[in-house]
Design a protein around this motif. Structure first.
Motif, PDB file in Angstrom:
ATOM      1  N   TYR A   1      -4.518  -9.673  -5.342  1.00  0.00           N
ATOM      2  CA  TYR A   1      -4.368  -8.381  -6.029  1.00  0.00           C
ATOM      3  C   TYR A   1      -2.942  -8.151  -6.529  1.00  0.00           C
ATOM      4  O   TYR A   1      -2.570  -7.046  -6.858  1.00  0.00           O
ATOM      5  CB  TYR A   1      -4.790  -7.247  -5.079  1.00  0.00           C
ATOM      6  CG  TYR A   1      -6.144  -7.487  -4.481  1.00  0.00           C
ATOM      7  CD1 TYR A   1      -7.291  -7.266  -5.243  1.00  0.00           C
ATOM      8  CD2 TYR A   1      -6.278  -7.970  -3.189  1.00  0.00           C
ATOM      9  CE1 TYR A   1      -8.539  -7.527  -4.715  1.00  0.00           C
ATOM     10  CE2 TYR A   1      -7.523  -8.229  -2.649  1.00  0.00           C
ATOM     11  CZ  TYR A   1      -8.651  -8.009  -3.409  1.00  0.00           C
ATOM     12  OH  TYR A   1      -9.886  -8.273  -2.894  1.00  0.00           O
TER      13      TYR A   1
ATOM     14  N   THR B   1      -1.083  -8.572  -9.081  1.00  0.00           N
ATOM     15  CA  THR B   1      -0.659  -7.973 -10.359  1.00  0.00           C
ATOM     16  C   THR B   1      -0.883  -6.460 -10.369  1.00  0.00           C
ATOM     17  O   THR B   1      -0.333  -5.757 -11.200  1.00  0.00           O
ATOM     18  CB  THR B   1      -1.414  -8.597 -11.553  1.00  0.00           C
ATOM     19  OG1 THR B   1      -2.809  -8.484 -11.287  1.00  0.00           O
ATOM     20  CG2 THR B   1      -1.016 -10.039 -11.750  1.00  0.00           C
TER      21      THR B   1
ATOM     22  N   GLN C   1      -1.830  -3.412 -13.288  1.00  0.00           N
ATOM     23  CA  GLN C   1      -2.358  -4.654 -13.871  1.00  0.00           C
ATOM     24  C   GLN C   1      -2.141  -4.673 -15.387  1.00  0.00           C
ATOM     25  O   GLN C   1      -1.743  -5.684 -15.966  1.00  0.00           O
ATOM     26  CB  GLN C   1      -3.853  -4.780 -13.575  1.00  0.00           C
ATOM     27  CG  GLN C   1      -4.163  -5.211 -12.150  1.00  0.00           C
ATOM     28  CD  GLN C   1      -5.665  -5.224 -11.874  1.00  0.00           C
ATOM     29  OE1 GLN C   1      -6.478  -5.149 -12.790  1.00  0.00           O
ATOM     30  NE2 GLN C   1      -6.036  -5.302 -10.611  1.00  0.00           N
TER      31      GLN C   1
ATOM     32  N   GLU D   1       0.109  -7.323 -17.463  1.00  0.00           N
ATOM     33  CA  GLU D   1      -0.575  -8.093 -18.514  1.00  0.00           C
ATOM     34  C   GLU D   1       0.157  -7.951 -19.848  1.00  0.00           C
ATOM     35  O   GLU D   1       0.417  -8.926 -20.547  1.00  0.00           O
ATOM     36  CB  GLU D   1      -2.026  -7.570 -18.615  1.00  0.00           C
ATOM     37  CG  GLU D   1      -2.918  -8.292 -19.589  1.00  0.00           C
ATOM     38  CD  GLU D   1      -3.146  -9.754 -19.190  1.00  0.00           C
ATOM     39  OE1 GLU D   1      -3.220 -10.008 -17.976  1.00  0.00           O
ATOM     40  OE2 GLU D   1      -3.200 -10.628 -20.080  1.00  0.00           O
TER      41      GLU D   1
ATOM     42  N   MET E   1       3.237 -11.056 -18.825  1.00  0.00           N
ATOM     43  CA  MET E   1       2.499 -12.282 -19.137  1.00  0.00           C
ATOM     44  C   MET E   1       3.014 -12.991 -20.397  1.00  0.00           C
ATOM     45  O   MET E   1       3.077 -14.220 -20.418  1.00  0.00           O
ATOM     46  CB  MET E   1       0.995 -11.997 -19.235  1.00  0.00           C
ATOM     47  CG  MET E   1       0.353 -11.723 -17.885  1.00  0.00           C
ATOM     48  SD  MET E   1       0.798 -12.991 -16.677  1.00  0.00           S
ATOM     49  CE  MET E   1       0.934 -12.041 -15.203  1.00  0.00           C
TER      50      MET E   1
ATOM     51  N   TYR F   1      -1.534 -16.717 -12.834  1.00  0.00           N
ATOM     52  CA  TYR F   1      -2.115 -15.377 -12.630  1.00  0.00           C
ATOM     53  C   TYR F   1      -3.502 -15.327 -13.253  1.00  0.00           C
ATOM     54  O   TYR F   1      -3.642 -15.153 -14.457  1.00  0.00           O
ATOM     55  CB  TYR F   1      -1.225 -14.297 -13.247  1.00  0.00           C
ATOM     56  CG  TYR F   1       0.134 -14.200 -12.587  1.00  0.00           C
ATOM     57  CD1 TYR F   1       0.284 -13.543 -11.375  1.00  0.00           C
ATOM     58  CD2 TYR F   1       1.265 -14.759 -13.176  1.00  0.00           C
ATOM     59  CE1 TYR F   1       1.530 -13.456 -10.763  1.00  0.00           C
ATOM     60  CE2 TYR F   1       2.509 -14.678 -12.570  1.00  0.00           C
ATOM     61  CZ  TYR F   1       2.640 -14.031 -11.367  1.00  0.00           C
ATOM     62  OH  TYR F   1       3.866 -13.941 -10.762  1.00  0.00           O
ATOM     63  N   GLN F   2      -4.504 -15.550 -12.429  1.00  0.00           N
ATOM     64  CA  GLN F   2      -5.883 -15.467 -12.925  1.00  0.00           C
ATOM     65  C   GLN F   2      -6.313 -14.010 -12.938  1.00  0.00           C
ATOM     66  O   GLN F   2      -5.937 -13.246 -12.060  1.00  0.00           O
ATOM     67  CB  GLN F   2      -6.821 -16.264 -12.010  1.00  0.00           C
ATOM     68  CG  GLN F   2      -6.471 -17.739 -11.863  1.00  0.00           C
ATOM     69  CD  GLN F   2      -6.551 -18.500 -13.193  1.00  0.00           C
ATOM     70  OE1 GLN F   2      -7.324 -18.130 -14.069  1.00  0.00           O
ATOM     71  NE2 GLN F   2      -5.728 -19.533 -13.329  1.00  0.00           N
ATOM     72  N   LYS F   3      -7.089 -13.666 -13.942  1.00  0.00           N
ATOM     73  CA  LYS F   3      -7.564 -12.291 -14.014  1.00  0.00           C
ATOM     74  C   LYS F   3      -8.517 -12.048 -12.847  1.00  0.00           C
ATOM     75  O   LYS F   3      -9.364 -12.865 -12.545  1.00  0.00           O
ATOM     76  CB  LYS F   3      -8.288 -12.078 -15.352  1.00  0.00           C
ATOM     77  CG  LYS F   3      -8.610 -10.659 -15.651  1.00  0.00           C
ATOM     78  CD  LYS F   3      -8.249 -10.317 -17.092  1.00  0.00           C
ATOM     79  CE  LYS F   3      -8.576  -8.854 -17.402  1.00  0.00           C
ATOM     80  NZ  LYS F   3      -7.490  -7.980 -17.114  1.00  0.00           N
ATOM     81  N   ILE F   4      -8.325 -10.937 -12.157  1.00  0.00           N
ATOM     82  CA  ILE F   4      -9.193 -10.681 -11.000  1.00  0.00           C
ATOM     83  C   ILE F   4     -10.070  -9.457 -11.235  1.00  0.00           C
ATOM     84  O   ILE F   4      -9.738  -8.564 -12.018  1.00  0.00           O
ATOM     85  CB  ILE F   4      -8.372 -10.443  -9.718  1.00  0.00           C
ATOM     86  CG1 ILE F   4      -7.281  -9.401  -9.994  1.00  0.00           C
ATOM     87  CG2 ILE F   4      -7.836 -11.704  -9.153  1.00  0.00           C
ATOM     88  CD1 ILE F   4      -7.087  -8.464  -8.868  1.00  0.00           C
ATOM     89  N   GLU F   5     -11.158  -9.474 -10.537  1.00  0.00           N
ATOM     90  CA  GLU F   5     -12.046  -8.321 -10.580  1.00  0.00           C
ATOM     91  C   GLU F   5     -11.729  -7.460  -9.373  1.00  0.00           C
ATOM     92  O   GLU F   5     -11.469  -7.961  -8.295  1.00  0.00           O
ATOM     93  CB  GLU F   5     -13.514  -8.775 -10.506  1.00  0.00           C
ATOM     94  CG  GLU F   5     -14.005  -9.524 -11.730  1.00  0.00           C
ATOM     95  CD  GLU F   5     -13.922  -8.710 -13.018  1.00  0.00           C
ATOM     96  OE1 GLU F   5     -14.269  -7.513 -12.986  1.00  0.00           O
ATOM     97  OE2 GLU F   5     -13.477  -9.263 -14.042  1.00  0.00           O
TER      98      GLU F   5
END
Lengths: 774, 169
Positions: free
Chosen positions: A113, A115, A530, A534, A538, A556-560
């Motif tokens: 979490y 970001t 976030q 981003e 980024m 940094y993978q996008k997370i749900e």
């Protein structure tokens, strides 16, 4: 009637014994927590519930630091102590979970979490478009020879967002550091290792207290033998409670013994017979059994103060017996039933007045007051039945042949008030009393400071202070409670509050603050964070990775989803947020915001006033406020009790006659606090409560003076005199107690009852004596 | 005071991250670590903790209260840079070992019962500390090489530290 009374007594006594045996199967459920005596606070209900929940949370902890110059010795001794306490079922140790809850574990849980987790400063920089500062900071930190970041961390979080977030969040946390699977701190060449656990049972349960203390002391001396010169610092409500209980027990034992010896001597001196003593004891035992049974039946536990006060019932139960046996000085009848009949009117009126007073007291929403009222009313009723309906069956003796001297002596006070020859002295006495009273009234100081009311032992306090200092736990005087209908609402409310708190911190009003949203921001805040990361960071990632020589996939993978309090709690480290989660029930969630180094409370009060979902809590202030409010309430209830009794006594004496009978009691109640002020005694809630007893006993004295006429007056005056001495022995000695509350009781009773006795003969009406018994 | 060159070898990274600059040791009060390449930054480590500044603005502040393990690392640095080997020998439980006209010492905190953020330190010493290698348990390592070291009175070091600030672009 007599026989029916006897059967009622036997039935009630048997029931009392049965109830007591049933309730005391597991020992006396004595509650030494003075705070538990308090009513539910008058604050909004959510605040009082939260306070109660917080108190419970705080009181079931046991904290020990084991100190030794050698870390390994301190560690072994601490583990040994923890093991002993756990094996003996005293605590569930926090150590097992502490092993897992280290910073690395926490970092892992928060990593996905990162970001969405930004400290206040980072968020501000990004919002202000200064994202380059964060990029440069990461570079500086990566280059530092004291860098926290390893390859794995840098690869996954090259901007070092999470380490910086954690650093900002854990600022000012405990000084204890994790070392070899324990938490420890070094100070002045000595290592202190923490043993911390949650008590298995109620810390205010007397049986558990004694067992815990016994095992703890045994373990301590064993450790001293095995490990040499170790230092053990301990704290926890259980130690304070155990000390309070032991002190009360010692004092009750000492005071009770003196009281008993005094009463025995008094009996022998005046009655020269065993029988009055034996029967008095029966009245006392019946009274205490009745009081204890009804209290345990209704409340389940017994408050320490109710017990001390109830034990003082001895004084009143014996009063009733004194009146009965003084009737044996009546030479004109040998029939025991006639003795009971002679005192029945006075005894009944006295009992009903007292019970009415106590019932009024029981109407206050104050558990402690209610217990005292119930204990006293039921105990007195049983003592009353004993004297009127049991004594005549057990008393087969002839009238006393001695006693003329005592009877004569006991009339001295009556003569002082009624003979013409003492008129001038009488006037002088009244004038002096009024002047002293008026002057004293100007000197009264009210004291509701809870810290004075609970006399905490200095040794334990010093240990607690040492632990606080070593572990870096601040003594927090103030905190906020923040409420919402769910966690998200509370977190958002905290974030709004944080804006004001930041300003207060900058202006030096507070040193720092801690809230759960510093660790777990609200969902909306995490989504905003976030988006900021981003949009602003980024685009700089590729350059940054190239600078530090990092290649491969994007870190940094996008997370749900976002971090929740539950997820955080699973990895929580001791002392981070668990103590800030106060209360959770469907529809209401309450968090605490702790404040340190509060310099000025006024801005905090203003902050709390801005919102109905934020309350400022000051432990000492709120308790003191409650004590103050209930001191006033006790006085109001006393006024109401007088009104109720006035109506009752008017039925027998007429409106003015009843007022006259009540005057000695009213005078004693009004004058006692004034005279006490002259010797510098403050007026507290406990003084106010003891006025209730002066009210009841003072009424008894006056009623007997009013009911007795002719020769019987001499016997009533003698009984009153004996009652006064025994009451002063039973209650007045409490003035010696080191427990402030009990001392306040004792000293008020000492002055009040003396006054009530001195003033009581004025209740007599020589021109219109009472001829008809009830 | 003197100069340093630091190579940070991060496991799995393409190349070491290299930096160089000056250091100023004010015994008993602070260590100033001024990086000049790849960019200018300044780190001050004192009794309270560590502060890092970039272009005159503070970007990091770590308190030793928060990270007590780093205090030991700081003390180790200070002792080794000032040639104060006794406490280090005591902590390492070993004496300086002579080799090729120099000395070496290895300090492994785990063997000493300490939980610290590195697996071991290797020191190479001649007249001064020449090289220190900080090896982390995951294989990351820093090699810091010192040069141009000299002792000077406190006031001179202070002045030098102050004037080196001016080098910042």
């Amino acid at each position: 009637m007599n026989r029916a009374g006897l059967w009622v007594y036997i039935a009630l006594l048997c029931s009392a014994v049965a109830i007591i045996s049933w309730r005391l199967q597991d020992g006396l459920p004595l509650d030494t927590n003075i705070v538990a005596m308090l009513p539910h606070s008058e604050e909004a209900e959510w605040v009082s519930r939260s306070e109660a929940a917080e108190r419970t949370q705080g009181t079931d902890q046991l904290i020990v630091l084991v100190g030794h110059p050698e870390f390994e010795t301190a560690r072994s001794a601490a583990l040994d102590l923890g093991k002993t306490l756990a094996e003996n079922n005293i605590v569930n140790l926090a150590q097992e979970s502490a092993q897992l809850s280290n910073l690395q574990n926490l970092t892992e849980s928060l990593f996905p979490y990162r970001t969405g987790l930004l400290g206040v400063g980072d968020r501000r920089l990004l919002s202000a478009g200064q994202e380059q500062v964060l990029v440069n900071r990461a570079l500086v930190q990566i280059l530092s020879p004291l860098s926290l970041a390893d390859a794995e961390l840098i690869r996954r979080d090259p901007f070092l967002l999470l380490p910086n977030y954690l650093t900002a969040s854990t600022e000012n946390s405990s000084k204890l550091l994790s070392r070899a699977n324990v938490l420890a701190v070094e100070e002045n060449g000595k290592w202190f290792v923490l043993v911390r656990g949650r008590l298995v049972e109620n810390p205010f349960d007397k049986g558990f207290q004694s067992r815990a203390r016994h095992i703890f002391d045994e373990a301590e001396s064993r450790l001293q033998k095995r490990y040499g010169d170790i230092q053990i610092l301990k704290t926890g409500a259980i130690f304070y409670g155990e000390h309070a209980y032991r002190q009360a027990e010692d004092e009750a034992g000492f005071i009770g013994m003196i009281s008993l010896i005094g009463i025995v001597i008094l009996n022998f001196l005046v009655f020269r017979s065993f029988q009055p003593l034996a029967l008095s004891l029966l009245a006392i035992v019946s009274g205490i059994a009745g009081g204890l049974a009804v209290t345990l039946l209704f409340f389940g536990t017994l408050q320490l103060l109710a017990l001390v006060f109830g034990a003082g019932l001895i004084g009143i139960s014996v009063d009733y017996a004194f009146h009965y046996f003084c009737e044996r000085f009546n030479q004109t009848t040998t029939v025991p039933g006639a003795r009971a009949r002679a005192i029945r009117s006075g005894l009944t009126l006295g009992l009903v007045s007292s019970v009415l007073g106590f019932v009024t007291l029981a109407l206050t929403p104050f558990p402690g007051l209610q217990q005292i009222a119930v204990f006293s009313a039921s105990g007195l009723t049983l003592a009353y039945l004993t004297v009127l309906y049991v004594f005549p069956y057990l008393d087969r003796t002839k009238p006393f042949q001695h006693g003329e001297r005592y009877l004569k002596l006991s009339m001295t006070l009556h003569n002082f008030w009624w003979q013409d020859s003492t008129r001038k002295w009488r006037l002088l006495f009244v004038v002096l009393l009024v002047i002293a009273g008026l002057f004293g009234a100007t000197q009264i100081t009210v004291d509701d400071d809870v810290r004075r009311l609970q006399s905490l032992p200095k040794g334990l306090q010093a240990e607690e202070q040492a632990i606080r200092h070593l572990a870096g736990i601040e003594n927090q005087t103030h905190r906020f409670f923040v409420r919402g209908s769910n966690s998200e609402e509370v977190l958002q409310a905290e974030e709004t509050l944080a804006l004001d708190l930041e300003a207060l911190r900058a202006s030096g009003v507070i040193g720092s603050y801690r809230m759960i949203s510093q660790f777990v921001p609200s969902k909306s805040r995490q989504l905003e964070n976030q988006a900021l990361v981003e949009k602003l960071l980024m685009p700089k990632l590729a350059d940054h990775m190239a600078t530090i020589g990092l290649s491969g996939g994007l870190p940094y993978q996008k997370i749900e989803g976002v971090l929740t309090i539950d997820q955080f709690s699973k990895a929580d480290m001791p002392g981070l947020i668990s103590h800030l989660k106060i209360y959770t029930t469907p529809g209401i969630v309450v968090h605490a915001v702790s404040l340190s180094e509060v310099k000025d409370t006024a801005p905090l009060v203003k902050l709390a006033e801005k919102s109905a979902t934020v309350a400022l809590i000051s432990q000492a202030d709120s308790l003191s406020k409650t004590f103050g409010a209930y001191r006033l309430r006790a006085l109001v209830m006393l006024g109401i009790a007088y009104c109720v009794v006035w109506v009752f006594l008017s039925l027998r004496y007429g409106i003015l006659g009843a007022l006259k009978v009540m005057m000695p009691s009213v005078g004693a109640v009004a004058l006692a606090p004034c005279l006490l002020a002259l010797i510098g005694e403050p007026f507290t809630f406990f003084n106010a409560m003891s006025l209730m007893l002066i009210f009841a006993i003072g009424l008894d004295y006056a009623i007997f003076n009013r009911e007795a006429a002719g020769e019987r007056r001499r016997r009533a005056m003698l009984a009153n005199g004996l009652s006064t001495i025994s009451t002063l022995l039973a209650f007045g000695l409490l003035a010696l107690s080191e427990t402030f509350a009990i001392h306040a009781f004792g000293i008020t009773i000492l002055v009040g009852i003396t006054l009530a006795y001195i003033l009581a003969p004025r209740a007599a009406d020589l021109e219109h004596p009472m001829k008809e018994p009830l | 005071m003197g100069r340093f060159e630091q190579a940070r070898y991060l496991r799995g990274f393409d190349k070491p991250i290299v930096s160089e600059g000056e250091f100023f040791l004010l015994p008993g009060s602070a260590l100033i670590w001024q990086t000049e390449k790849p960019f200018f930054s300044r780190m001050v480590i004192d009794d309270e903790g560590l502060r890092q500044g970039l272009k005159g603005a503070e970007v990091t502040r770590l308190s030793f209260k928060q990270f007590p393990g780093f205090k030991i690392l700081r003390d180790t640095f200070e002792n080794s840079l000032s040639g104060n080997w006794e406490p280090l020998e005591e902590m390492a439980g070993a004496k300086l070992t002579p080799a090729d006209g120099k000395y070496s010492l290895r300090f492994s905190p785990k063997a000493s019962g300490l939980t610290l953020p590195f697996a071991y330190l290797n020191f190479e010493i001649s007249d001064f500390l020449d090289v220190v290698e900080i090896v982390k348990s995951n294989g990351d390592r820093d090699v810091i090489t010192f040069s141009e070291q000299r002792k000077a009175p406190m006031a001179e070091i202070n002045t030098a530290a102050e004037s080196s600030k001016e080098k910042q672009p």
